[in-house]
Design a protein around this motif. Sequence first.
Motif, short mmCIF file in Angstrom:
data_model
loop_
_atom_site.label_atom_id
_atom_site.label_comp_id
_atom_site.label_asym_id
_atom_site.label_seq_id
_atom_site.Cartn_x
_atom_site.Cartn_y
_atom_site.Cartn_z
N LEU A 33 2.41 -2.28 -0.11
CA LEU A 33 1.83 -1.39 -1.11
C LEU A 33 0.48 -1.94 -1.54
CD1 LEU A 33 4.74 -0.48 -3.56
CD2 LEU A 33 3.57 1.02 -1.94
N ARG A 34 -0.53 -1.06 -1.50
CA ARG A 34 -1.85 -1.42 -2.04
C ARG A 34 -1.94 -0.83 -3.44
NH1 ARG A 34 -6.74 1.02 0.94
NH2 ARG A 34 -5.98 2.88 -0.11
N LEU A 35 -2.37 -1.64 -4.38
CA LEU A 35 -2.60 -1.20 -5.75
C LEU A 35 -4.04 -0.72 -5.83
CD1 LEU A 35 -1.34 -1.03 -8.55
CD2 LEU A 35 -2.07 -3.38 -8.94
N ASN A 36 -4.21 0.57 -6.15
CA ASN A 36 -5.54 1.18 -6.17
C ASN A 36 -6.11 1.23 -7.58
OD1 ASN A 36 -5.43 1.85 -3.36
ND2 ASN A 36 -4.03 3.51 -3.88
N SER A 37 -7.36 1.66 -7.67
CA SER A 37 -8.05 1.80 -8.96
C SER A 37 -7.65 3.12 -9.61
CB SER A 37 -9.57 1.75 -8.75
OG SER A 37 -9.93 0.52 -8.21
N PHE A 38 -6.58 3.08 -10.34
CA PHE A 38 -6.04 4.25 -11.04
C PHE A 38 -6.76 4.38 -12.38
CE2 PHE A 38 -2.86 6.23 -13.79
CZ PHE A 38 -2.48 7.30 -13.02
N PRO A 39 -7.13 5.53 -12.86
CA PRO A 39 -6.79 6.87 -12.42
C PRO A 39 -7.80 7.52 -11.49
CG PRO A 39 -7.78 7.03 -14.56
CD PRO A 39 -7.76 5.55 -14.18
N ASP A 40 -8.82 6.77 -11.07
CA ASP A 40 -9.82 7.35 -10.17
C ASP A 40 -9.23 7.67 -8.80
OD1 ASP A 40 -12.23 7.26 -11.87
OD2 ASP A 40 -11.82 5.11 -11.83
N HIS A 41 -8.19 6.95 -8.44
CA HIS A 41 -7.50 7.16 -7.16
C HIS A 41 -6.01 7.09 -7.42
CE1 HIS A 41 -11.36 6.65 -5.25
NE2 HIS A 41 -11.50 5.47 -5.82
N ALA A 42 -5.23 7.47 -6.43
CA ALA A 42 -3.79 7.34 -6.57
C ALA A 42 -3.45 5.89 -6.90
CB ALA A 42 -3.10 7.75 -5.27
N LEU A 43 -2.38 5.67 -7.65
CA LEU A 43 -2.03 4.32 -8.07
C LEU A 43 -1.67 3.42 -6.89
CD1 LEU A 43 -1.52 2.33 -10.36
CD2 LEU A 43 0.77 3.29 -10.59
N TRP A 44 -0.97 3.96 -5.90
CA TRP A 44 -0.50 3.18 -4.75
C TRP A 44 -0.84 3.86 -3.43
CZ3 TRP A 44 1.55 -1.39 -6.03
CH2 TRP A 44 2.18 -1.54 -7.26
N THR A 45 -1.01 3.06 -2.40
CA THR A 45 -1.05 3.54 -1.02
C THR A 45 0.01 2.76 -0.26
OG1 THR A 45 -3.41 4.06 -1.10
CG2 THR A 45 -2.42 3.82 1.10
N LEU A 46 0.87 3.46 0.46
CA LEU A 46 1.89 2.83 1.29
C LEU A 46 1.36 2.68 2.71
CD1 LEU A 46 4.78 1.79 1.92
CD2 LEU A 46 5.36 4.18 2.45
N PHE A 47 1.44 1.44 3.22
CA PHE A 47 1.13 1.15 4.61
C PHE A 47 2.44 0.72 5.29
CE2 PHE A 47 -2.81 0.44 2.38
CZ PHE A 47 -3.80 0.89 3.25
N VAL A 48 2.66 1.22 6.47
CA VAL A 48 3.82 0.79 7.26
C VAL A 48 3.28 0.22 8.57
CG1 VAL A 48 5.95 1.49 8.40
CG2 VAL A 48 5.31 2.54 6.22
N GLU A 49 3.54 -1.07 8.78
CA GLU A 49 3.03 -1.77 9.97
C GLU A 49 1.52 -1.61 10.09
OE1 GLU A 49 4.78 -3.77 12.32
OE2 GLU A 49 6.33 -3.67 10.78
N GLY A 50 0.82 -1.61 8.94
CA GLY A 50 -0.64 -1.53 8.92
C GLY A 50 -1.20 -0.12 8.99
N VAL A 51 -0.34 0.88 9.10
CA VAL A 51 -0.78 2.28 9.19
C VAL A 51 -0.61 2.93 7.81
CG1 VAL A 51 -0.31 4.52 10.27
CG2 VAL A 51 -0.11 2.40 11.61
N PRO A 52 -1.66 3.59 7.30
CA PRO A 52 -1.52 4.27 6.01
C PRO A 52 -0.58 5.46 6.14
CG PRO A 52 -3.65 4.79 6.97
CD PRO A 52 -3.00 3.77 7.87
N TYR A 53 0.40 5.53 5.25
CA TYR A 53 1.36 6.64 5.28
C TYR A 53 1.03 7.69 4.24
CZ TYR A 53 4.74 5.41 8.85
OH TYR A 53 5.35 5.20 10.05
N PHE A 54 0.92 7.29 2.99
CA PHE A 54 0.56 8.24 1.94
C PHE A 54 0.20 7.51 0.66
CE2 PHE A 54 5.24 8.09 2.12
CZ PHE A 54 5.57 7.65 0.85
N ASP A 55 -0.47 8.25 -0.22
CA ASP A 55 -0.81 7.79 -1.56
C ASP A 55 0.23 8.35 -2.52
OD1 ASP A 55 -3.17 6.65 -0.59
OD2 ASP A 55 -4.36 8.42 -1.09
N ILE A 56 0.49 7.60 -3.59
CA ILE A 56 1.51 8.03 -4.54
C ILE A 56 1.20 7.43 -5.91
CG2 ILE A 56 3.06 6.13 -3.94
CD1 ILE A 56 5.40 8.16 -4.21
N ASP A 57 1.44 8.19 -6.96
CA ASP A 57 1.27 7.69 -8.32
C ASP A 57 2.58 7.16 -8.90
OD1 ASP A 57 -1.49 8.21 -8.58
OD2 ASP A 57 -1.10 10.30 -9.06
N ASP A 58 3.62 7.96 -8.77
CA ASP A 58 4.92 7.59 -9.32
C ASP A 58 5.85 7.19 -8.19
OD1 ASP A 58 4.21 8.24 -12.01
OD2 ASP A 58 4.44 10.36 -11.48
#
Length: 107
Positions: A33-58
Amino acid sequence: MSRLELFARPRWRKTWNVYFPVAALVDGRWWVLRLNSFPDHALWTLFVEGVPYFDIDDLPTTWGQPLDRSVPILEPGTVEEVLAPVRDFVAYGSEVGQPCDNPFCCG
């Protein structure tokens, strides 16, 4: 949108990395999980094996509390291996070749 990842039960481990604070081995694949600059961007980005899967706030309740103090620490050697594929993706959007360069949220 129905994503199977939202129903998983990752067992998070602390990495002590400010941008990628937790990782989990889920079905033999490393999640980060990458912690992003919220609220300018989604709070989290999920990477699986180095591949971005999706952004998510909650985060889904099945994911628990990744930043909880009780989350165990991942071994340093494993941290290096797990974070290697995402290490260059610190800035939001960099994983898709469009890194945020706004000095107020990502600078």
